[in-house]
Design a protein around this motif. Structure first.
Motif, mmCIF file in Angstrom:
data_model
loop_
_atom_site.group_PDB
_atom_site.id
_atom_site.type_symbol
_atom_site.label_atom_id
_atom_site.label_comp_id
_atom_site.label_asym_id
_atom_site.label_seq_id
_atom_site.Cartn_x
_atom_site.Cartn_y
_atom_site.Cartn_z
ATOM 1 N N SER A 23 8.642 12.797 12.431
ATOM 2 C CA SER A 23 8.301 11.745 11.454
ATOM 3 C C SER A 23 8.600 12.250 10.044
ATOM 4 O O SER A 23 8.694 13.456 9.828
ATOM 5 C CB SER A 23 6.807 11.406 11.500
ATOM 6 N N PRO A 24 8.680 11.313 9.065
ATOM 7 C CA PRO A 24 8.789 11.745 7.669
ATOM 8 C C PRO A 24 7.584 12.629 7.286
ATOM 9 O O PRO A 24 6.479 12.428 7.812
ATOM 10 C CB PRO A 24 8.763 10.434 6.879
ATOM 11 N N ILE A 25 7.791 13.573 6.367
ATOM 12 C CA ILE A 25 6.744 14.533 6.015
ATOM 13 C C ILE A 25 5.428 13.869 5.580
ATOM 14 O O ILE A 25 4.356 14.298 6.037
ATOM 15 C CB ILE A 25 7.277 15.554 4.970
ATOM 16 N N PRO A 26 5.440 12.804 4.759
ATOM 17 C CA PRO A 26 4.151 12.187 4.392
ATOM 18 C C PRO A 26 3.381 11.669 5.613
ATOM 19 O O PRO A 26 2.142 11.716 5.632
ATOM 20 C CB PRO A 26 4.558 11.027 3.470
ATOM 21 N N ALA A 51 8.006 21.555 10.273
ATOM 22 C CA ALA A 51 7.083 22.522 10.881
ATOM 23 C C ALA A 51 6.185 23.124 9.797
ATOM 24 O O ALA A 51 4.970 23.289 9.997
ATOM 25 C CB ALA A 51 7.870 23.617 11.600
ATOM 26 N N LYS A 52 6.793 23.412 8.648
ATOM 27 C CA LYS A 52 6.011 23.963 7.532
ATOM 28 C C LYS A 52 4.983 22.959 7.032
ATOM 29 O O LYS A 52 3.861 23.330 6.671
ATOM 30 C CB LYS A 52 6.943 24.320 6.367
ATOM 31 N N ALA A 53 5.363 21.680 6.998
ATOM 32 C CA ALA A 53 4.424 20.645 6.540
ATOM 33 C C ALA A 53 3.203 20.597 7.472
ATOM 34 O O ALA A 53 2.065 20.442 7.019
ATOM 35 C CB ALA A 53 5.118 19.285 6.488
ATOM 36 N N PHE A 54 3.451 20.753 8.766
ATOM 37 C CA PHE A 54 2.352 20.781 9.738
ATOM 38 C C PHE A 54 1.399 21.939 9.416
ATOM 39 O O PHE A 54 0.184 21.759 9.271
ATOM 40 C CB PHE A 54 2.929 20.927 11.156
ATOM 41 N N VAL A 55 1.983 23.126 9.269
ATOM 42 C CA VAL A 55 1.182 24.333 9.038
ATOM 43 C C VAL A 55 0.458 24.254 7.687
ATOM 44 O O VAL A 55 -0.748 24.530 7.594
ATOM 45 C CB VAL A 55 2.086 25.587 9.130
ATOM 46 N N ASP A 56 1.186 23.831 6.641
ATOM 47 C CA ASP A 56 0.585 23.788 5.302
ATOM 48 C C ASP A 56 -0.528 22.747 5.211
ATOM 49 O O ASP A 56 -1.532 22.968 4.522
ATOM 50 C CB ASP A 56 1.665 23.485 4.246
#
Ligand code: 1CP
Length: 347
Positions: free
Chosen positions: A296-299, A334-339
């Motif tokens: 999905s898009p990051i937001p 993946a980074k957005a998930f972790v952050d």
């Protein structure tokens, strides 16, 4: 219980032990692998089992997601299929297709070709990799060791390859239950020795992957899977915290909690409050973001991860995906998930 006092970020260990934590810890199943360009670069140079068997390569790959994505734990780079290999079966990994075992187990006679492995002889390269990884991690985050659950390994050892249904593996159990139980016990005995070796080498916690547990009815899950997982957890639970992930087997969460495991992995098809109701208050839950939602898009990822964290509530939760990360997930997703997990605080 063994505990490495030198670990600076021990959020995952504390969460498993039911101790207080400042925030929810996070890692991703299959985090060392195909979505990382740094991994692909090594894949193009070395075969899969070279990558597993060379401690320097295994170490480098294990550390990649810690350095690049910032997860709260490293997981050993290896595969569940090194155990059937150590037991005497040939295992190949065909690029873009997956595992292939050219001479699978079909009859009692085939059991003569497999044995309970001498793990120090056949899997010492894993223990060497763990020692090196612990040294290179230098206490940054804990190291997760792992093995496949006996049922999931039987699936590959009998079917000979991946499958959506593992119908041949199931037919083997239903037609030749005594042979199946002999094989499951051999896998279990090998796995206990293997995981004890991982702990002796430095693994801080262990996950048992029962990827195909959800293919079985509740009764058959008890008979062909949980009976053996229970032995493994009992043999290890006083050494380091253990996590059991049986994908799709949420109807047995209570029974899995009763094994004495410290954590239970759950997939995205069960809501956190239901999983908590089944598993009880006294165990850590791990999961359960739909891996495909990382496309999905990051937001959207940020919003949905926040909703997941709220649904689990504070304490006794390790954020993770509900199964392995997909190869086509962009690294910044993946980074957005972790952050998102790392920046979130429960009110
Ligand atoms: O590089 C490549 O193209 C090979 C792909 C690959 C990778 C990166 C395979 C082949 N295995 C691995 C590593 C791996 N496998 C890890 C490394 C640590 C991590 O980052 O998590 C782990 C924990 C596993 C575990 C594993 N292997 C499981 C259990 C978890 C799960 O995803 O369900 C299973 C079922 C396997 C078998 C296997 N090995 C490889 C593939 C592609 C598969 C799945 C095949 C199938 O779908 O049946």
């Amino acid at each position: 219980m063994k505990r490495d006092q030198n670990i600076k970020n021990d959020l995952i260990i504390r969460t498993l032990m039911g101790e207080a934590v400042e925030r929810t810890p996070v890692w991703m199943m299959r985090q060392a692998g195909r979505y990382l360009p740094e991994y692909i670069a090594l894949r193009n140079k070395y075969s899969f089992f070279e990558r597993c068997q060379n401690p320097e390569l295994a170490c480098e790959i294990t550390l990649q997601p810690v350095d690049i994505v910032g997860v709260d734990a490293a997981i050993l780079f290896s595969d569940i299929l090194v155990v059937p290999q150590a037991m005497g079966l040939e295992v190949q990994l065909i690029e873009k297709q997956g595992p292939l075992l050219p001479d699978p187990i079909k009859t009692a006679k085939d059991l003569e070709r497999v044995r309970v492995a001498d793990v120090d002889e056949t899997l010492s390269y894993v223990f060497d990799a763990i020692k090196l990884i612990k040294q290179e991690l230098n206490g940054r985050v804990p190291l997760i060791g792992f093995a496949g659950a006996p049922w999931t390994l039987l699936c590959y050892m009998v079917q000979g390859k991946g499958s959506k249904t593992f119908d041949e593996a199931k037919a083997f159990c239903y037609q030749q239950p005594e042979v199946a139980h002999q094989l499951l016990q051999m896998i279990t005995d090998t796995t206990i020795a293997y995981l004890k070796g991982q702990v002796a080498a430095g693994a801080d916690t262990l996950q048992i992957f029962d990827s195909w547990g959800g293919l079985l009815s509740k009764q058959d899950f008890e008979t062909y899977s949980l009976y053996y997982i229970r032995q493994i957890v009992a043999a290890l639970k006083d050494e380091v915290p253990t996590i059991v992930f049986a994908k799709g087997a949420w109807g047995s969460l209570k029974e899995m909690a009763d094994t004495g495991a410290h954590g239970l992995g759950i997939d995205w098809c069960i809501e956190p409050h239901m999983a908590r109701q089944f598993a009880g208050a006294d165990i850590t839950l791990q999961g359960n973001f739909d891996p495909a939602k990382l496309l999905s898009p990051i937001p959207v990822i940020e919003k949905e991860v926040t909703a997941m964290l709220k649904a689990f509530g504070p304490g006794r939760h390790i954020a993770n995906l509900g199964h392995g990360i997909l190869p086509n997930v962009p690294v910044d997703h993946a980074k957005a998930f972790v952050d998102t997990v790392k920046n979130f605080r429960h009110a």
